[in-house]
Design a protein around this motif. Structure first.
Motif: not given
Length: 535
Positions: A114-130
């Motif tokens: 749920p980050i919203g439609n019409g947008t992407g996101a950069i995944v930084p080095y310290d991303v949390v996967i949970d």
């Protein structure tokens, strides 16, 4: 979630610039992540741009900031970008480049992030996967709409930017796509299936969100319907691992792609083989026929990379379940088609036919579904039509001395839904008359321009002035991969009126006459675009 080799191309082209303006760059590349799959090329991508900016495009080394691997945390990236509002000034030129993983609201399982439609996101080095804590995941990402847009928007007011995203935004959400053997590389894609039980929102169709910048051009590696690739060295132009878009940019610079428009068209053609659909976003009032990095070079006319036919016979590969076809004569029937060569181990095929005990499905080399055939006879007819039309799609002029540019819809879309209209914008570097052709999923060719009973000037273009052509057709069955081909003739396109509004089988006398009429002239150039139609 999707892997981004982000080559963010954002250009702020202002009406005037300071005589003392400087050039700045922020280059970010992440090969090795704490919690997600590593990548081949991002660090190489950054090093390439760092070198070329200084050597060829007038950037001072002191004005280039790089963030590599563990340096590229969310905090460091955000701080570095925010600093641009202080370390640069009015009239400066800024290049922002990111190479790494990325994501959108859909992951590989089509679960909803749920980050919203019409947008992407950069995944930084310290991303949390949970998977049990979507809010924690989102807070560790750099979301375009919320994190990047305020910074870019502030810089957009009085600076010039060029930002490149070599990335995928929502993967395989609606496009019929197959990961084929011939497609090598790592998907810029990470999976966090199970973040939420909610389903991904239905694709919204033709309405694109309004472009938020006044002075920014954006080129991404893929639109909201496709993945992007990270390529090993054996698949790149310099033998070093790169993102597929970055690899195409390197080739484009070598081939003297001088302007943003030329470079975009070049990389769009080149990356198609990897399943990409690069996208260009820019304000309508902005001229993108301007030098890349604001450094004009003497350019040869581009020789666009071919993506339809590898040369010679049409190479067809069979992909059979358990090594066997339900039809004993499938291979024999296909190879009987004139101009078709059956290949077994070769990865550089032109057409793949999958027989998985259901319908026969024909795929293009980039993984897009071309056609669904009910039986062997249907397969043979479609292969025959494709073999004949490929020569038209691959046709180039030996006297090519100018460019013509084609945009599908308002934002150069690649996926169109049932019932949508076919709208195009065409621009040429010379005064021309255009002939516009559509090759549908069945392999039939329709002449969209010229139109029957229209004014003689209806398909004429003036040099450098884009012209919109509205409602030239409507999307309907059959659905699959289609091609749009433009031929731009200097002066009048005499003789083409007889084909106006006709739909032709590629084996028909009309099609042969059309093809020969084009080949009989040398005063033209061309371009083509692939679209995917869905129900």
């Amino acid at each position: 979630m999707l892997r981004i080799v982000v080559a963010m191309f954002f250009t702020v082209l202002l009406c005037s610039s300071s005589a003392f303006a400087e050039k700045h760059a922020v280059l970010i590349g992440i090969n090795d992540y704490l919690t997600v799959q590593p990548l081949y090329g991002p660090v190489n991508d950054v090093q390439y741009f760092k070198n070329i900016l200084v050597k060829e495009y007038g950037f001072a080394a002191k004005n280039i900031r790089t963030l590599i691997n563990s340096e590229a945390t969310k905090g460091n990236i955000m701080q570095c970008l925010r600093n641009l509002t202080k370390t640069t000034q009015k009239g400066d030129f800024i290049f922002i480049y990111f190479s790494g993983h990325g994501t959108s609201h859909s992951d590989a399982k089509k679960n909803y992030l749920p980050i919203g439609n019409g947008t992407g996101a950069i995944v930084p080095y310290d991303v949390v996967i949970d998977a049990n804590n979507p809010e924690k995941v989102i807070s560790s990402l750099i979301v375009g709409k919320y994190d990047l847009r305020p910074i870019i928007g502030e810089l957009d007011k009085d600076r010039r930017l060029f930002v490149v995203f070599d990335s995928c935004f929502s993967g395989n959400a609606v496009r019929e796509f197959r990961q084929t053997e011939g497609m090598v590389g790592i998907d810029k894609f990470i999976n966090i299936a199970g973040v939420t039980d909610a389903k991904s929102p239905q694709w919204s169709g033709s309405k694109d969100p309004p472009y938020p910048y006044r002075n920014t051009i954006f080129i991404s590696a893929a639109d909201e319907t496709t993945k992007a690739k990270d390529l090993p060295g054996r698949k790149t132009t310099d033998g070093i691992a790169h993102g597929a878009l970055t690899n195409a940019i390197i080739k484009g610079f070598k081939d003297n792609m001088a302007t943003y428009e030329e470079l975009y068209r070049y990389v769009k053609e080149d990356t198609t083989r990897h399943g990409h659909t690069p996208k260009l976003l820019n304000p309508k009032a902005m001229d993108i026929n301007t030098p890349v990095f604001e450094r004009r070079v003497t350019a040869n006319r581009p020789q666009w990379p071919g993506v339809v036919l590898s040369g010679g016979d049409l190479k067809v590969k069979l992909e059979l379940r358990d090594g066997k076809s339900r039809s004993s004569n499938l291979a024999e029937s296909v190879v009987s088609v004139k101009g078709v060569k059956l290949v077994k181990q070769e990865k550089d095929y032109d057409l793949l036919i999958a027989d998985d005990k259901g319908p026969y499905i024909l795929y293009l080399p980039n993984g897009d579904k071309l056609y669904v055939a009910a039986n062997v006879e249907d397969v043979v007819k479609r292969v025959e039509r494709y073999a004949r039309v490929c020569e038209l799609l691959a046709l180039l002029s030996t006297e090519h001395r100018f460019n013509v540019f084609l945009k599908v819809g308002a934002t150069d879309r690649s996926v169109l839904k049932d019932g949508e209209t076919l709208d195009f914008t065409i621009k040429s570097e010379e005064d021309v008359s255009v002939v516009l052709l559509n090759v549908d999923a069945d392999g039939f060719v329709t002449v969209l321009l010229p139109k029957a009973n229209a004014e003689s000037s209806h398909n004429h273009l003036l040099k450098g002035i884009p012209r919109a052509f509205k409602e030239l057709g409507r999307i309907k069955e059959p659905f699959g991969s289609e091609f749009i081909k433009v031929f731009a003739f200097k002066g009048k396109a005499d003789g083409f009126d007889r084909f106006a509004d006709k739909t032709m089988d590629p084996s028909s006398e009309d099609f042969i006459a059309l093809f020969n009429l084009i080949k009989g002239r040398t005063d033209w150039t061309e371009t083509k675009s692939q679209i995917v139609t869905i129900q």
